[in-house]
Design an enzyme around this catalytic site. Sequence first.
Site, PDB file in Angstrom:
ATOM      1  N   MET A  77       0.810  -1.220   0.000  1.00  0.00           N
ATOM      2  CA  MET A  77       0.000   0.000   0.000  1.00  0.00           C
ATOM      3  C   MET A  77       0.845   1.272   0.000  1.00  0.00           C
ATOM      4  SD  MET A  77      -2.938  -1.335  -0.216  1.00  0.00           S
ATOM      5  CE  MET A  77      -4.040   0.029   0.079  1.00  0.00           C
ATOM      6  N   ARG A  78       1.885   1.281  -0.837  1.00  0.00           N
ATOM      7  CA  ARG A  78       2.715   2.473  -0.963  1.00  0.00           C
ATOM      8  C   ARG A  78       2.808   2.852  -2.436  1.00  0.00           C
ATOM      9  NH1 ARG A  78       5.892   4.327   2.865  1.00  0.00           N
ATOM     10  NH2 ARG A  78       7.556   4.908   1.428  1.00  0.00           N
ATOM     11  N   LEU A  80       4.753   3.978  -5.509  1.00  0.00           N
ATOM     12  CA  LEU A  80       6.150   3.823  -5.906  1.00  0.00           C
ATOM     13  C   LEU A  80       6.628   5.055  -6.659  1.00  0.00           C
ATOM     14  CD1 LEU A  80       5.803   0.124  -7.040  1.00  0.00           C
ATOM     15  CD2 LEU A  80       7.054   0.939  -5.025  1.00  0.00           C
ATOM     16  N   ASN A  94       0.462  -5.398 -10.492  1.00  0.00           N
ATOM     17  CA  ASN A  94      -0.314  -5.110  -9.297  1.00  0.00           C
ATOM     18  C   ASN A  94      -1.721  -5.670  -9.479  1.00  0.00           C
ATOM     19  OD1 ASN A  94      -0.846  -3.876  -6.710  1.00  0.00           O
ATOM     20  ND2 ASN A  94      -2.014  -2.314  -7.786  1.00  0.00           N
ATOM     21  N   HIS A  96      -5.642  -5.032  -8.216  1.00  0.00           N
ATOM     22  CA  HIS A  96      -6.452  -3.955  -7.645  1.00  0.00           C
ATOM     23  C   HIS A  96      -7.905  -4.422  -7.564  1.00  0.00           C
ATOM     24  CE1 HIS A  96      -7.611   0.093  -6.611  1.00  0.00           C
ATOM     25  NE2 HIS A  96      -8.562   0.026  -7.515  1.00  0.00           N
ATOM     26  N   SER A 123      -8.743  -6.314 -11.075  1.00  0.00           N
ATOM     27  CA  SER A 123      -7.919  -6.113 -12.263  1.00  0.00           C
ATOM     28  C   SER A 123      -6.465  -6.369 -11.909  1.00  0.00           C
ATOM     29  CB  SER A 123      -8.025  -4.666 -12.769  1.00  0.00           C
ATOM     30  OG  SER A 123      -9.356  -4.298 -13.028  1.00  0.00           O
ATOM     31  N   GLU A 129       3.444   5.129 -13.460  1.00  0.00           N
ATOM     32  CA  GLU A 129       3.646   6.154 -12.448  1.00  0.00           C
ATOM     33  C   GLU A 129       2.352   6.647 -11.811  1.00  0.00           C
ATOM     34  OE1 GLU A 129       6.358   9.264 -13.672  1.00  0.00           O
ATOM     35  OE2 GLU A 129       7.653   7.791 -14.649  1.00  0.00           O
ATOM     36  N   VAL A 131      -1.397   6.240 -10.080  1.00  0.00           N
ATOM     37  CA  VAL A 131      -2.019   5.258  -9.198  1.00  0.00           C
ATOM     38  C   VAL A 131      -3.094   4.480  -9.961  1.00  0.00           C
ATOM     39  CG1 VAL A 131      -3.406   4.936  -7.113  1.00  0.00           C
ATOM     40  CG2 VAL A 131      -1.539   6.598  -7.119  1.00  0.00           C
ATOM     41  N   ASP A 132      -2.913   3.171 -10.060  1.00  0.00           N
ATOM     42  CA  ASP A 132      -3.875   2.268 -10.692  1.00  0.00           C
ATOM     43  C   ASP A 132      -4.233   2.700 -12.110  1.00  0.00           C
ATOM     44  OD1 ASP A 132      -3.957   0.710  -8.346  1.00  0.00           O
ATOM     45  OD2 ASP A 132      -5.455   2.033  -7.474  1.00  0.00           O
ATOM     46  N   GLU A 161      -9.777 -12.861  -6.994  1.00  0.00           N
ATOM     47  CA  GLU A 161      -8.457 -12.253  -7.104  1.00  0.00           C
ATOM     48  C   GLU A 161      -7.337 -13.279  -7.282  1.00  0.00           C
ATOM     49  OE1 GLU A 161      -8.024  -9.659  -3.698  1.00  0.00           O
ATOM     50  OE2 GLU A 161      -8.765  -7.960  -4.856  1.00  0.00           O
TER      51      GLU A 161
END
Length: 188
Positions: A77-78, A80, A94, A96, A123, A129, A131-132, A161
């Site tokens: 949960m950071r 990048l 990732n 989501h 997904s 860069e 978010v999502d 998932e």
Amino acid sequence: MAALIEAARGADYPAEIALVISNVRDAPGLARAASFKIPTKLIEHRAFGKDREGFERALDCELAAHGVELVCLAGFMRRLTPWFVRRWEGRLLNIHPSLLPAFKGLHTHSRALAEAARLHGASVHFVTEGVDEGPVIAQSAVPVLPGDTEEVLAARVLDVEGPLYVASLRFVASGEARLESGRVTFGQ
């Protein structure tokens, strides 16, 4: 992560789990990975203060030391930094809990309910860069049912998932899916 570990134990799966890293000391994934004899590493981000790139350079060093070729984020949960995202471009995945581009960021289940969405899901995407915002590799949808609570909907999404991430990693690790010119392309 558990689904990826289980899948990677199969002789025909095109990826192995070489390392599990967490920035949280008591993350359950560390103990679970260790129980499968998978190397683990704790890199606490707080030790780096506001030096986000310093934390990620330490992360990158561990990944390199273990010969990691693909990074699969799960519960990380950071946000990048551009440095890390560019360094791992096309090799950073990732998962989501929404059908992107809907409900980027946090609180996806409550937002889906508040907006009376009829479908929700998960997904897997390449990390960029934003978010999502990365190109989606695969998605799995679930219905939003009358009377659903956030917890019930979250559990339904969680059920899809694991299989979704397993399939998506298979696509990327086998070379069937790749990031080219900012888009996902399929085929050998």
